[in-house]
Design an enzyme around this catalytic site. Structure first.
Site, PDB file in Angstrom:
ATOM      1  N   SER A 172       2.969   0.052   1.064  1.00 52.08           N
ATOM      2  CA  SER A 172       1.951  -0.695   1.796  1.00 52.08           C
ATOM      3  C   SER A 172       0.938   0.273   2.405  1.00 52.08           C
ATOM      4  O   SER A 172       0.316   1.042   1.674  1.00 52.08           O
ATOM      5  CB  SER A 172       2.617  -1.585   2.843  1.00 52.08           C
ATOM      6  OG  SER A 172       1.703  -2.520   3.378  1.00 52.08           O
ATOM      7  N   GLU A 195       3.925 -10.509  -3.809  1.00 52.81           N
ATOM      8  CA  GLU A 195       3.642  -9.749  -2.596  1.00 52.81           C
ATOM      9  C   GLU A 195       3.339 -10.645  -1.394  1.00 52.81           C
ATOM     10  O   GLU A 195       3.890 -10.474  -0.309  1.00 52.81           O
ATOM     11  CB  GLU A 195       2.443  -8.820  -2.833  1.00 52.81           C
ATOM     12  CG  GLU A 195       2.663  -7.735  -3.867  1.00 52.81           C
ATOM     13  CD  GLU A 195       3.210  -6.456  -3.263  1.00 52.81           C
ATOM     14  OE1 GLU A 195       3.520  -6.445  -2.059  1.00 52.81           O
ATOM     15  OE2 GLU A 195       3.310  -5.457  -4.004  1.00 52.81           O
ATOM     16  N   HIS A 235       6.432  -8.728  -0.608  1.00 53.12           N
ATOM     17  CA  HIS A 235       6.046  -7.411  -0.113  1.00 53.12           C
ATOM     18  C   HIS A 235       7.223  -6.775   0.614  1.00 53.12           C
ATOM     19  O   HIS A 235       7.889  -7.416   1.421  1.00 53.12           O
ATOM     20  CB  HIS A 235       4.868  -7.602   0.847  1.00 53.12           C
ATOM     21  CG  HIS A 235       4.177  -6.361   1.265  1.00 53.12           C
ATOM     22  ND1 HIS A 235       3.473  -5.570   0.396  1.00 53.12           N
ATOM     23  CD2 HIS A 235       4.051  -5.774   2.487  1.00 53.12           C
ATOM     24  CE1 HIS A 235       2.939  -4.561   1.054  1.00 53.12           C
ATOM     25  NE2 HIS A 235       3.281  -4.645   2.321  1.00 53.12           N
TER      26      HIS A 235
END
Length: 502
Positions: free
Chosen positions: A181, A301, A409
């Protein structure tokens, strides 16, 4: 320094790589740490960087509740403090550039270090306005280098690794930076920083690439807004403000835009100094062609962020079109109208067999524009310059919430670190036999990549380098297999909307 031993791995925690962030130093490039006499206790993690509370990130921010000035520290896991010259993996944590800590339990490096006979390092860096307000673009004088401070912290940590990691059994000439990320986005930015590139040999960008870098103009506006939220104080006045006041001003700046348009306001920036130009432009010219790269995403995600999006409760075609109308003109100069965009998006999802209801379409769009397309652009840039790059997609779905969270995610984190048994991660990995098998497959791939630049190993199918015609991509999940161009209809659609080829 005195560390501790756990499972045959030596751990050293809270090692300072820069001076404490007191007074004006909070807004200046990192200074070297002060030496100490005697034996330093390195059995406990140091404090986190001051940060806001963001419940959606609690999984990766369990160590962020205790913050303090002495926060620019790192942690080392090593099989032995000898002359082993082992590969070194340096982790840059995620958290939207707003939250996180290298001490988060999910990032414990014990299992990874033991499995691969490697050295693992995690680190802290300045977050939010402290790390990415870029005050030097609007204030000169003492603040002229006050840009990209979070990245400067990461570079200071990498310099510490270069200078000291041999004492911990690591090889300073074989360093792999890896991050997820905002951590992956940081690495994407570091690839465009001439000062950073000599400090590592390989890079893994997990759900993060090189697209999330502000232009100089956007960064200058951000800095102006942040200073205005504080009352436009002098450096002397800034140095006296308590962290809570800085975080309040940071929150005010973030509140100026809808979160689904700009999830991240405080980002790295082209400052003409540390980052001279947009990193992708540098990559296309071959700036990092000698660095082995790996980049990838999860297949769903945005489901992590959708959990906290109140607007998705009753989300129908009208809401989908409204959000596309908000987002597309700012991202794609030649974007279609919202009705046509919604139809084309749903057609692209149907082409790859995904759900096409309005809520699913919005999540897929956000996944594609924030993660999938940037990862593809990074791979394309590296390949075009003659560099080697591997790509992957993780499609493991959260055991406790396969529909609500899916392959969301951060789902890969407990597999990368082998921390799936931790209570924070158990809901993602489950307790069956499939999760330990995937952990071995992913860890061995990351270890092989750090050691050789090629993640292939006997537990996976052949994993060739990326090339833009076939787009070979390793799919990592309950079944691991090589696929050609997964998620590509979404990527192609966004590329066409933006006027890009293929």
């Amino acid at each position: 320094m005195r560390g501790r031993e756990d499972g045959g791995v030596l751990t050293f925690c809270g090692l300072p790589f820069a001076a404490p962030l007191t007074g004006a130093l909070r807004f200046l490039p990192p200074e070297p740490p002060q030496p100490w006499g005697g034996v330093r206790d390195a059995t406990r993690f140091g404090p986190a960087v001051p940060q806001l509370s963001m419940p959606v990130f609690s999984f990766i921010n369990a160590a962020g509740r205790t913050s303090g000035d002495e926060c620019l520290t790192l942690n080392v896991w090593t099989p032995a403090c000898d002359r082993g010259r082992r590969p070194v993996l340096v982790w840059v944590h995620g958290g939207a550039f707003l939250v996180g800590s290298g001490a988060t339990p999910v990032y414990n490096g014990t299992t990874l270090a033991a499995r691969g006979d490697v050295v693992v390092v995690t680190l802290n860096y300045r977050l939010g306005a402290l790390g990415f307000a870029h005050l030097g673009l609007v204030r000169r004088g003492a603040l002229r280098e006050s840009t990209n401070l979070g990245l400067r912290d990461q570079i200071a940590a990498l310099e510490w690794v270069r200078d000291n990691i041999a004492r911990f059994g690591g090889d300073p000439a074989c360093v792999t930076v890896f991050g997820q990320s905002a951590g992956g986005m940081s690495i994407g930015a570091l690839l465009g920083a001439p000062r950073a590139r000599p400090l590592f040999k390989r890079a893994i960008c997990q759900s993060g690439a090189s697209d999330h870098v502000l232009s100089r103009e956007a960064a200058r506006a951000l800095a102006t807004n942040f200073l205005a939220a504080l009352g436009d104080p002098s450096l002397e006045a800034l140095a006296l403000l308590p962290p809570g006041e800085l975080l309040r001003a940071q929150r005010d700046v973030m509140a100026q835009r809808a979160s689904y348009i700009d999830l991240m306001a405080f980002l790295p920036a082209v400052d003409g100094d540390l980052i001279p130009e947009q990193p992708l432009a540098a990559l296309r010219r071959g700036a990092a062609a000698k660095h082995d790269l790996m980049t990838g995403v999860t297949s769903e995600e945005w489901k992590l962020f959708g959990v906290t999006d109140p607007g998705l409760g009753r989300f129908e075609q009208e809401e989908l079109e409204g959000r596309l109308r908000d987002v597309l003109p700012q991202l794609y100069a030649e974007a279609p109208g919202p009705k046509r965009a919604a139809r084309e998006l749903r057609d692209a999802l149907a082409e790859r067999g995904a759900e096409t209801d309005a809520r699913s379409a919005w999540r897929a769009f956000q996944s594609a524009r924030t993660f999938v397309r940037p990862a593809a652009r990074l791979a394309e840039a590296q390949h075009a310059a003659g560099g080697a790059v591997r790509t992957y997609v993780v499609n493991w779905r959260a055991a406790a919430a396969p529909r609500a969270l899916g392959a969301c995610h951060a789902i890969e984190l407990p597999f990368v670190f082998g921390t799936g048994r931790h209570p924070l991660a158990r809901g993602l990995t489950g307790i069956g036999f499939a999760a330990p098998r995937l952990t071995r497959q992913i860890q061995n791939a990351w270890i092989q990549f750090a050691r050789t630049g090629d993640p292939s190993h006997q537990g996976l199918p052949s994993w060739p380098p990326f090339e833009p015609k076939r787009r070979p991509t390793m799919v990592l999940g309950k079944r691991c297999e090589l696929s050609e161009a997964p998620l590509d209809p979404d990527r192609q659609l966004l590329a066409r909307w933006s006027g890009e080829a293929g």
